[in-house]
Design an enzyme around this catalytic site. Structure first.
Site, PDB file in Angstrom:
ATOM      1  N   SER A   1      26.178  46.975 -10.943  1.00  0.00           N
ATOM      2  CA  SER A   1      27.492  46.392  -9.833  1.00  0.00           C
ATOM      3  C   SER A   1      28.731  47.055  -9.913  1.00  0.00           C
ATOM      4  O   SER A   1      29.793  46.727  -9.737  1.00  0.00           O
ATOM      5  CB  SER A   1      28.155  45.127 -10.956  1.00  0.00           C
ATOM      6  OG  SER A   1      26.890  44.173 -10.618  1.00  0.00           O
TER       7      SER A   1
ATOM      8  N   ASP B   1      18.931  60.990 -10.262  1.00  0.00           N
ATOM      9  CA  ASP B   1      18.251  60.302  -8.765  1.00  0.00           C
ATOM     10  C   ASP B   1      16.992  59.083  -9.596  1.00  0.00           C
ATOM     11  O   ASP B   1      16.129  59.614  -9.216  1.00  0.00           O
ATOM     12  CB  ASP B   1      17.996  61.156  -7.784  1.00  0.00           C
ATOM     13  CG  ASP B   1      17.154  60.291  -6.541  1.00  0.00           C
ATOM     14  OD1 ASP B   1      16.976  58.590  -6.607  1.00  0.00           O
ATOM     15  OD2 ASP B   1      17.366  60.690  -5.118  1.00  0.00           O
ATOM     16  N   ILE B   2      17.224  58.111  -9.464  1.00  0.00           N
ATOM     17  CA  ILE B   2      16.724  57.307 -10.144  1.00  0.00           C
ATOM     18  C   ILE B   2      14.870  56.774  -9.268  1.00  0.00           C
ATOM     19  O   ILE B   2      14.368  56.423  -9.875  1.00  0.00           O
ATOM     20  CB  ILE B   2      16.928  55.258 -10.253  1.00  0.00           C
ATOM     21  CG1 ILE B   2      16.334  54.175 -10.752  1.00  0.00           C
ATOM     22  CG2 ILE B   2      17.167  54.896  -8.804  1.00  0.00           C
ATOM     23  CD1 ILE B   2      17.332  53.455 -11.342  1.00  0.00           C
TER      24      ILE B   2
ATOM     25  N   GLY C   1      28.843  49.999  -8.256  1.00  0.00           N
ATOM     26  CA  GLY C   1      29.183  50.992  -7.299  1.00  0.00           C
ATOM     27  C   GLY C   1      29.873  50.241  -5.758  1.00  0.00           C
ATOM     28  O   GLY C   1      31.343  49.599  -6.030  1.00  0.00           O
ATOM     29  N   VAL C   2      29.530  50.101  -4.327  1.00  0.00           N
ATOM     30  CA  VAL C   2      29.882  48.940  -3.926  1.00  0.00           C
ATOM     31  C   VAL C   2      30.135  47.538  -4.591  1.00  0.00           C
ATOM     32  O   VAL C   2      31.243  46.879  -3.307  1.00  0.00           O
ATOM     33  CB  VAL C   2      28.880  48.516  -2.343  1.00  0.00           C
ATOM     34  CG1 VAL C   2      27.425  47.707  -3.098  1.00  0.00           C
ATOM     35  CG2 VAL C   2      29.595  48.107  -0.809  1.00  0.00           C
ATOM     36  N   TYR C   3      30.028  46.943  -5.272  1.00  0.00           N
ATOM     37  CA  TYR C   3      30.304  45.741  -5.977  1.00  0.00           C
ATOM     38  C   TYR C   3      31.696  45.680  -6.888  1.00  0.00           C
ATOM     39  O   TYR C   3      31.954  44.694  -7.099  1.00  0.00           O
ATOM     40  CB  TYR C   3      29.615  45.181  -6.556  1.00  0.00           C
ATOM     41  CG  TYR C   3      28.048  44.497  -6.125  1.00  0.00           C
ATOM     42  CD1 TYR C   3      28.107  44.673  -4.768  1.00  0.00           C
ATOM     43  CD2 TYR C   3      26.990  43.135  -6.879  1.00  0.00           C
ATOM     44  CE1 TYR C   3      27.244  44.105  -3.820  1.00  0.00           C
ATOM     45  CE2 TYR C   3      26.040  43.011  -5.919  1.00  0.00           C
ATOM     46  CZ  TYR C   3      26.270  43.486  -4.056  1.00  0.00           C
ATOM     47  OH  TYR C   3      25.074  42.767  -3.798  1.00  0.00           O
TER      48      TYR C   3
ATOM     49  N   VAL D   1      22.252  51.845  -4.453  1.00  0.00           N
ATOM     50  CA  VAL D   1      20.708  52.473  -4.708  1.00  0.00           C
ATOM     51  C   VAL D   1      19.745  51.468  -4.602  1.00  0.00           C
ATOM     52  O   VAL D   1      18.605  51.943  -4.195  1.00  0.00           O
ATOM     53  CB  VAL D   1      21.165  51.601  -6.555  1.00  0.00           C
ATOM     54  CG1 VAL D   1      19.708  51.402  -6.970  1.00  0.00           C
ATOM     55  CG2 VAL D   1      21.524  53.085  -7.377  1.00  0.00           C
ATOM     56  N   ASP D   2      19.907  50.285  -3.924  1.00  0.00           N
ATOM     57  CA  ASP D   2      18.720  49.748  -3.633  1.00  0.00           C
ATOM     58  C   ASP D   2      18.270  50.156  -2.318  1.00  0.00           C
ATOM     59  O   ASP D   2      17.442  50.469  -2.381  1.00  0.00           O
ATOM     60  CB  ASP D   2      19.814  48.021  -2.818  1.00  0.00           C
ATOM     61  CG  ASP D   2      19.541  47.092  -2.417  1.00  0.00           C
ATOM     62  OD1 ASP D   2      17.839  47.474  -2.891  1.00  0.00           O
ATOM     63  OD2 ASP D   2      19.382  45.911  -1.156  1.00  0.00           O
TER      64      ASP D   2
END
Length: 175
Positions: free
Chosen positions: A123, A11-12, A125-127, A34-35
């Site tokens: 980029s 986990d970052i 993940g959801v991107y 992540v954001d």
């Protein structure tokens, strides 16, 4: 060179490094993945800092491929470096934008004097960027930047949330 790059699953938001890189959206005001995790774990200070950026130097948001730093708030890091990766496209090659997200983040880290930096899979993940290609671009770009520059960055850690991402990044690094 490869003793400078680490690839771990985790986990970052738990990383004890000088700078954590946030795979942000253009608004800088939080989002998913992540954001969202970084904004939640870092607390109100990160949102206040990004709102200040939007009110002053970045009224239109952060352009894709660029990076900017804020406080890390409650995170166990000093700074968060926000970067906007490109959305993957099957019809347009956006590799240069993804490379620029890593390059810009390392440039900002160098300007801050950060010696350790933790990256997510920008980029991927959801991107929608295919994980194997995202990993190849990330590892090769970071290696090239570190080989070409003399700066304070001594450790880059790719912190990956899934076994799939971990395997892809290890493969890209030749591990």
């Amino acid at each position: 060179m490869d003793d400078v790059i680490e690839i771990v699953r985790g986990d970052i938001t738990d990383e004890r490094v000088d700078a954590i890189v946030n795979a942000a959206n253009n608004s800088l005001l939080g989002g998913g993945g992540v954001d969202g995790a970084i904004h939640r774990a870092g607390g109100r200070a990160i949102l206040e800092a990004t709102r200040e950026l939007r009110a002053t130097t970045l009224p239109d948001g952060l352009p894709t491929g660029q990076a900017v730093a804020t406080t890390a708030g409650d995170l166990p890091a000093t700074w968060v470096i926000h970067t906007v990766g490109p959305v993957w496209s099957a019809t347009e090659d956006r590799t240069d934008l993804l490379q620029n997200a890593y390059r810009s983040s390392l440039r900002v880290a160098r300007e801050l004097g950060a010696t350790s930096v933790a990256f997510p899979a920008i980029s991927a993940g959801v991107y929608g960027w295919p994980m194997e290609d995202a990993a190849r671009i990330a590892v090769s770009t970071v290696r090239a930047v570190l080989a070409a520059s003399f700066g304070p960055v001594e450790k880059v850690r790719f912190v990956l949330f899934s076994d799939e991402a971990l395997a892809a990044f290890r493969s890209a690094a030749g591990e």
